[in-house]
Scaffold this motif. Structure first.
Motif, PDB file in Angstrom:
ATOM      1  N   PRO A 110       0.831  -1.212   0.000  1.00  0.00           N
ATOM      2  CA  PRO A 110       0.000   0.000   0.000  1.00  0.00           C
ATOM      3  C   PRO A 110       0.867   1.263   0.000  1.00  0.00           C
ATOM      4  CG  PRO A 110       0.091  -0.897   2.213  1.00  0.00           C
ATOM      5  CD  PRO A 110       0.860  -1.852   1.337  1.00  0.00           C
ATOM      6  N   GLY A 111       1.683   1.394  -1.018  1.00  0.00           N
ATOM      7  CA  GLY A 111       2.609   2.527  -1.072  1.00  0.00           C
ATOM      8  C   GLY A 111       3.569   2.486   0.090  1.00  0.00           C
ATOM      9  N   ASP A 112       3.697   3.629   0.777  1.00  0.00           N
ATOM     10  CA  ASP A 112       4.536   3.672   1.983  1.00  0.00           C
ATOM     11  C   ASP A 112       3.722   3.441   3.248  1.00  0.00           C
ATOM     12  OD1 ASP A 112       3.108   6.025   2.079  1.00  0.00           O
ATOM     13  OD2 ASP A 112       4.852   7.338   2.318  1.00  0.00           O
ATOM     14  N   ASP A 113       2.465   2.995   3.081  1.00  0.00           N
ATOM     15  CA  ASP A 113       1.578   2.640   4.197  1.00  0.00           C
ATOM     16  C   ASP A 113       1.219   3.838   5.064  1.00  0.00           C
ATOM     17  OD1 ASP A 113      -0.007   0.767   5.415  1.00  0.00           O
ATOM     18  OD2 ASP A 113       1.611  -0.527   6.085  1.00  0.00           O
ATOM     19  N   ASP A 114       1.249   5.026   4.491  1.00  0.00           N
ATOM     20  CA  ASP A 114       0.940   6.256   5.224  1.00  0.00           C
ATOM     21  C   ASP A 114      -0.406   6.792   4.739  1.00  0.00           C
ATOM     22  OD1 ASP A 114       0.737   8.778   6.344  1.00  0.00           O
ATOM     23  OD2 ASP A 114       2.829   9.324   5.938  1.00  0.00           O
ATOM     24  N   PRO A 115      -1.406   6.875   5.627  1.00  0.00           N
ATOM     25  CA  PRO A 115      -2.720   7.377   5.200  1.00  0.00           C
ATOM     26  C   PRO A 115      -2.675   8.778   4.606  1.00  0.00           C
ATOM     27  CG  PRO A 115      -2.867   6.364   7.378  1.00  0.00           C
ATOM     28  CD  PRO A 115      -1.402   6.454   7.049  1.00  0.00           C
ATOM     29  N   ALA A 116      -1.690   9.573   5.001  1.00  0.00           N
ATOM     30  CA  ALA A 116      -1.591  10.934   4.477  1.00  0.00           C
ATOM     31  C   ALA A 116      -1.293  10.953   2.979  1.00  0.00           C
ATOM     32  CB  ALA A 116      -0.502  11.701   5.230  1.00  0.00           C
ATOM     33  N   HIS A 117      -0.845   9.820   2.439  1.00  0.00           N
ATOM     34  CA  HIS A 117      -0.453   9.773   1.028  1.00  0.00           C
ATOM     35  C   HIS A 117      -1.452   9.016   0.156  1.00  0.00           C
ATOM     36  CE1 HIS A 117       3.935  10.208   2.624  1.00  0.00           C
ATOM     37  NE2 HIS A 117       3.320  11.374   2.541  1.00  0.00           N
ATOM     38  N   ILE A 118      -2.618   8.705   0.698  1.00  0.00           N
ATOM     39  CA  ILE A 118      -3.606   7.953  -0.084  1.00  0.00           C
ATOM     40  C   ILE A 118      -3.984   8.693  -1.355  1.00  0.00           C
ATOM     41  CG2 ILE A 118      -6.034   7.225  -0.103  1.00  0.00           C
ATOM     42  CD1 ILE A 118      -5.675   6.200   2.729  1.00  0.00           C
ATOM     43  N   ASP A 119      -4.242   9.990  -1.265  1.00  0.00           N
ATOM     44  CA  ASP A 119      -4.653  10.737  -2.455  1.00  0.00           C
ATOM     45  C   ASP A 119      -3.559  10.770  -3.513  1.00  0.00           C
ATOM     46  OD1 ASP A 119      -7.099  11.255  -1.319  1.00  0.00           O
ATOM     47  OD2 ASP A 119      -6.604  13.284  -0.668  1.00  0.00           O
TER      48      ASP A 119
END
Length: 269
Positions: A110-119
């Protein structure tokens, strides 16, 4: 448990070359394998791995490759479009290998697993998922204890942001429990987005997590299977053996036998 949907994760024999790993899994009784998508079992780089040889050997052993653990997608959190394009090419390569193998799904990060980067990540995952959907391949990120992967609500947030039926959650109740989340609640929250399932067992006592043999821990596997059936999940069920004792050759056989007992409590096949 429908044994025709059961596979063994080759992660548990990751110390073995792919030829030996496949042989150990087949000897344990399995007819399907979740293949680790990195060395020594596979590589997305054609110069490092003869994918047709892997497929042929699996066929000789009576194994079908059900899922590829490729971990693509990490770089989608980057703000460097060139890097994301390179990662997209890797994701497409993973999908192409899944198509070659006849695998239903691939595992992604999931990318870097950081919710701030979902968009930031979602548009890139959407492009990858569009490619996967055209080839009948699902992409799933595992519930694994990170900012996104350890929070069922954030798992749903990423899945909805991507907005593709070919993209969703690789649900592992044991990992969810390790993250301190009720695995039953997590299943209910992520239900609409589950594309693949890992099954192992463990106990959680006074905050200490300990892996166990299948059926000897806190995961209610019969409940889990009934719940998945009720949700309409008809995908693969991957047994993930990660214990050191007994050694994998013996442990995988015991897990396969345990799964058969769960599938048919009266002792049938």
């Amino acid at each position: 448990m429908d044994m025709t949907r059961v596979s063994a994760c080759s992660y548990g024999v990751r110390h073995l070359p792919w030829e030996e790993a496949l042989a150990v899994i087949a000897a344990a009784g399995f007819t399907r394998v979740d293949l680790l998508g990195r060395a020594p079992h596979l590589s997305l780089d054609p110069s490092e791995c003869d994918s047709k040889a892997v497929l042929a050997r699996a066929g000789d052993l009576g194994l079908r490759i059900a899922n590829l653990g490729t971990y693509v997608g990490r770089a989608f959190a980057s703000d460097d479009d060139a890097l994301c394009e390179q990662e997209l090419a890797q994701a497409r390569r993973a999908v192409e290998l899944a198509t070659l193998f006849g695998a239903r799904s691939i595992r992604v990060s999931p990318g870097d697993d950081d919710p701030a980067h979902i968009d930031r990540m979602a548009p890139w995952f959407r492009r990858a998922a569009e490619y996967a959907a055209r080839r009948g391949v699902a992409m799933g990120f595992e519930t694994h204890g990170g900012g996104i992967s350890g929070d069922p609500e954030q798992c749903v947030a990423l899945s909805r942001a991507v907005g593709s039926p070919a993209f969703g959650v690789l649900y592992d109740p044991c990992n969810v429990m390790k993250a301190g989340v009720d695995y039953r609640r997590a299943l209910d929250i992520t239900a609409e987005h589950i594309v693949h399932v890992h099954i192992k067992d463990a106990t959680m006592r006074d905050g200490a997590f300990r892996l166990t043999m299948l059926g000897e821990g806190d995961i209610d596997v019969p409940w889990l299977l009934d719940a998945l059936d009720d949700l309409g999940y008809r995908g693969d069920l991957a047994l993930e053996y990660e214990l050191d004792d007994p050694p994998p050759a013996e442990g995988l056989r015991l897990w396969y036998e345990a799964a058969r007992r769960i599938a048919s409590p009266q002792g049938g096949a």
